[in-house]
Structure formats: C-alpha cells, structure tokens
Design an enzyme around this catalytic site. Structure first.
Site, short mmCIF file in Angstrom:
data_model
loop_
_atom_site.label_atom_id
_atom_site.label_comp_id
_atom_site.label_asym_id
_atom_site.label_seq_id
_atom_site.Cartn_x
_atom_site.Cartn_y
_atom_site.Cartn_z
CB ALA A 197 1.57 4.98 10.32
CG PHE A 198 1.12 5.63 6.23
CD1 PHE A 198 0.83 4.46 5.55
CD2 PHE A 198 0.22 6.08 7.19
CE1 PHE A 198 -0.34 3.76 5.80
CE2 PHE A 198 -0.95 5.40 7.45
CZ PHE A 198 -1.24 4.22 6.74
NE ARG A 199 8.95 3.08 4.91
CZ ARG A 199 9.63 2.05 5.40
NH1 ARG A 199 10.30 2.20 6.54
NH2 ARG A 199 9.65 0.89 4.79
CG LEU A 200 3.97 10.36 7.16
CD1 LEU A 200 2.51 10.78 7.22
CD2 LEU A 200 4.76 11.29 6.24
CG HIS A 201 9.93 7.59 10.27
ND1 HIS A 201 9.13 6.47 10.43
CD2 HIS A 201 10.65 7.37 9.13
CE1 HIS A 201 9.37 5.61 9.46
NE2 HIS A 201 10.28 6.14 8.65
#
Length: 225
Positions: A197-201
C-alpha cells in the site's frame, strides 16, 4: 467520462489488504532465493493467463548499448536461469561480445516482480540436445528455417525455408542446429519486489560477489521502496 485509453485507478486499500492476507509469507525470513523464486513462479502459473515463465532479457553489445526483449524461461536451479535461442541472433551476438545479462519477471496478477543480474554461459550440448528434442516437430523445423534477427525479404521466403527443411527432415529425427543452444544466467543478484500500500513496497535483494554454487551464502539486503 473517462476515455477508453484512460489510466485505470490505483488499487484500493481493500485490494491491498486482501493481497497482503493472500501473500501471507514473510519473504524477509527466506534464505534461498531459488526456493523463493520457485514458490513465486508456481503461484504465477496458477494466476497468470499467459506465459507465466515470460521474462524480459536485457543484453548489451560491445559498445555497451543495451537491448531488451521478451523470452521464455525454460529451466532454473542453483546454477541459474536458462533460455534457448539462435546463437546468431541479436541476443546471441551480443552475449558473444558481452557475456552479462539482466532478467525481469513481472507477474501483474500477483503484483510481484523479480529482477536478476548475472554472468552468462552456454548450457552443455547434452542439455541443449535434450531440450531441443522436447520441442514440437514444427518448432524444431522452424529453428533450422529462421535466420533469426536478420533481414527477411518476404513471408514467402520464410515459408520456402520451412518447406525446405520439412522436406529435408521428412523422415527420422531432427538434429539440433549447431547455431541453436541454451544460455544460463548465473546470478550475482536476485531482487524480489512485492507491491504494498501507498507505494511502500517490499524489496529484498540477494547478492554475492561471484556466480556459482561454490561461492557460498548469499548476502541479503532489505531495500527502501
């Protein structure tokens, strides 16, 4: 109203939560990159509608100019990742000049990616012969007929070559051409990427200084997204 070419919306928080529950495993607890890759490839075979073993293969010529194309993974083990091609093709010529390559697997349905960088060598004749024999007869004839990557004057010219070799090998086995073999990418690094989520890969890289089973354990590095 959005046009037909509009970019689709990003996944919702509910989508991310569902995927996190499905993913479950803590990839950062894994110690063997090939075992983890095998698990991810098995999951892709269940989810991906077409060619879960497809991978982007990047090579570079003697001047360092890069090139990339999609090929199919045909085998992997602790020695590396294997694909097959015409040695006189663009990628074969580039690997002859610069025996290094990078791979990228992207499984859209799983929101996962694996990147590989390493040293390339040809597989043994026995391995290449065994895989060639496993191919469909028409594919084996095609390997003889195609002067891969070189200019083709017409479709008819290609069909003439196919007919020529179909007649030549009408009876008996079709031998593997000397100009057709497999290449093995022995990785110096394997990076696993998982969408969060939220580009917090999640990103985890396995790295080593030299390729091959004899070079000991991997160094594992967690990376910022």
């Amino acid at each position: 109203m959005a046009g037909k070419d509009a970019i689709p919306p990003s996944p919702s928080e509910a989508d991310y939560a569902r995927d996190a529950n499905e993913a479950g495993e803590d990839i950062f607890a894994r110690e063997d990159p090939f075992a983890l890759f095998g698990d991810w490839l098995a999951a892709a075979r269940e989810k991906e509608p077409n060619d879960p073993n497809a991978m982007a293969l990047a090579t570079a010529d003697a001047e360092g100019l890069p090139d990339v194309r999609m090929v199919l993974l045909k085998g992997f083990d602790a020695r590396g990742f294997v694909f097959y091609t015409n040695t006189e093709s663009a990628k074969g010529s580039q690997l002859g000049e610069n025996a290094r390559a990078a791979l990228c697997f992207h499984w859209k349905s799983l929101r996962r990616q694996v990147r590989v960088r390493g040293i390339v060598s040809q597989v043994s004749d026995a391995e290449a012969d065994a895989y060639f024999e496993s191919r469909a007869r028409d594919s084996r004839i095609g390997a003889w007929a195609s002067k891969q990557s070189r200019p083709l004057e017409s479709r008819f010219a290609l069909e003439k070559q196919v007919a020529k070799y179909a007649a030549k090998f009408a009876l008996g086995r079709i031998p593997r051409p000397e100009f057709w073999t497999g290449y093995r990418v022995a990785p110096l690094s394997i990076e696993f990427w998982r969408d969060r989520a939220f580009r917090l890969h999640d990103r985890m890289a396995f790295r080593r200084e030299a390729a091959g089973e004899e070079f000991g354990p991997w160094r594992v590095v967690r990376l910022y997204p």
